[in-house]
Design an enzyme around this catalytic site. Structure first.
Site, PDB file in Angstrom:
ATOM      1  N   LEU A  28       0.829  -1.215   0.000  1.00 26.32           N
ATOM      2  CA  LEU A  28       0.000   0.000   0.000  1.00 26.32           C
ATOM      3  C   LEU A  28       0.860   1.261   0.000  1.00 26.32           C
ATOM      4  O   LEU A  28       1.890   1.334   0.674  1.00 26.32           O
ATOM      5  CB  LEU A  28      -0.917   0.010   1.229  1.00 26.32           C
ATOM      6  CG  LEU A  28      -1.897  -1.162   1.365  1.00 26.32           C
ATOM      7  CD1 LEU A  28      -2.861  -0.907   2.520  1.00 26.32           C
ATOM      8  CD2 LEU A  28      -2.676  -1.418   0.081  1.00 26.32           C
ATOM      9  N   HIS A  32      -3.339   4.128  -2.567  1.00 21.87           N
ATOM     10  CA  HIS A  32      -4.329   3.219  -1.968  1.00 21.87           C
ATOM     11  C   HIS A  32      -4.989   3.876  -0.754  1.00 21.87           C
ATOM     12  O   HIS A  32      -6.191   3.723  -0.536  1.00 21.87           O
ATOM     13  CB  HIS A  32      -3.660   1.935  -1.443  1.00 21.87           C
ATOM     14  CG  HIS A  32      -3.011   1.094  -2.483  1.00 21.87           C
ATOM     15  ND1 HIS A  32      -1.648   0.974  -2.593  1.00 21.87           N
ATOM     16  CD2 HIS A  32      -3.545   0.304  -3.448  1.00 21.87           C
ATOM     17  CE1 HIS A  32      -1.358   0.133  -3.580  1.00 21.87           C
ATOM     18  NE2 HIS A  32      -2.483  -0.275  -4.125  1.00 21.87           N
ATOM     19  N   SER A 190       2.479   4.161  -7.595  1.00 26.11           N
ATOM     20  CA  SER A 190       2.241   2.769  -7.986  1.00 26.11           C
ATOM     21  C   SER A 190       3.132   1.891  -7.121  1.00 26.11           C
ATOM     22  O   SER A 190       4.254   2.291  -6.780  1.00 26.11           O
ATOM     23  CB  SER A 190       2.616   2.590  -9.461  1.00 26.11           C
ATOM     24  OG  SER A 190       2.804   1.210  -9.744  1.00 26.11           O
TER      25      SER A 190
END
Ligand code: PAF
Length: 286
Positions: A28, A32, A190
């Site tokens: 994460l 997120h 990402s």
């Protein structure tokens, strides 16, 4: 803040139906966490799943190497507002076994928006079958009233929207989009950014700079040429850098409708490579 509850048995999810669901593959990051915060604004419990989904990786891709950081993920998910972290066993999502689940994913009827020959399907033909299979099965287990998907994976967001709308068992679930979160240098967050060696990091800025360049264009062709030139100037391998209708992802003919610039490019470095994705609303008419 209380620790999130961890659930592994899908039967325990039944009491949580109607909540807001954030599916993830873990590792994460702030992107997120912004999706989880968005879910926390919705009514009902927030359920975040962590499952590195084998069916969306081709055999030559990074399934084994994909970053895994479970303890940290559970803590961060809780801090962002997750009530329940769902850690499905592979056997509960894929009771048919891994090999058979790959065959199921490959044969799944997936929405047309998944099948553009110039977009994700060109380089990763297995990808959306695997994503649709796992997301449908997760949604059937979690039974949320809403689910949050990040805009960074723009085509995935459109595919999930279409899949849910087309499935009578799922079509009452609201899909909430979560805006892209960027690093301070503009790179879209990402989990795979962790692969980029520090020495190559400056090149990764090429994607957001390509989108900046496209903003100066007045036609799709001009925007696509400017994006390619910027990506190539950063020694990135262009998979696609296109202007499309934001929902159908078809090439744009009517410039009075909204348009979206969508990029995927490879960054090769010594000993490896990483695929980077980015996109932005791109009104070409001024
Ligand atoms: O976007 C992702 O992380 C994955 O594709 C998803 C939606 C969690 C399915 O495995």
């Amino acid at each position: 803040m209380t620790e999130p509850r961890i659930i592994q048995n899908p039967v325990e999810l039944e009491a949580l139906a109607g909540g807001c669901f954030v599916p993830t593959m873990g590792a994460l990051h702030e992107g997120h966490l912004s999706l989880i915060r968005e879910a926390a604004r919705h009514q009902g419990p927030v359920i975040t799943s962590i499952f590195v989904n084998p069916t969306q990786f081709a055999p030559n891709e990074d399934f084994d190497a994909y970053p895994r950081s479970l303890d940290r993920d559970v803590r961060l998910a809780g801090e962002a507002g997750t009530d329940v972290v769902y850690l499905p066993a592979e056997s509960s999502l894929y009771p048919e076994g891994r090999a058979a689940s790959r065959t199921t994913a490959a044969g799944l009827p997936i929405p047309n928006v998944a099948k553009h020959p110039q977009l994700e399907d060109a380089g990763r033909p297995h990808f959306f079958g695997g994503v649709c299979l796992v997301v449908a099965r997760l949604l059937e287990q979690v039974r949320p009233s809403a689910t949050v998907f990040g805009e960074k994976d723009w085509q995935q967001l459109q595919v999930i929207r279409a899949m849910i709308a087309d499935d009578a068992k799922l079509d009452d679930i609201e899909v909430i989009p979560g805006p892209i979160v960027r690093e301070s240098d503009g790179l879209a967050m990402s989990s795979r950014n962790a692969y980029i060696p520090p020495a190559d990091r400056l090149r990764a800025r090429g994607l957001s700079l390509a989108l900046d360049a496209a903003e100066k264009a007045t036609t799709p062709d001009e925007a696509e040429t400017l994006m390619r030139a910027t990506l190539e100037a950063h020694q990135l391998t262009v998979e696609y850098a296109v202007i499309r209708d934001p929902e159908s992802l078809m090439p744009v003919t009517d410039l009075n409708r909204p348009t979206r610039a969508i990029i995927t490019a490879g960054l090769d470095f010594e000993g490896g490579s990483v695929r980077l994705l980015d996109n932005r609303a791109m009104p070409l008419v001024r």
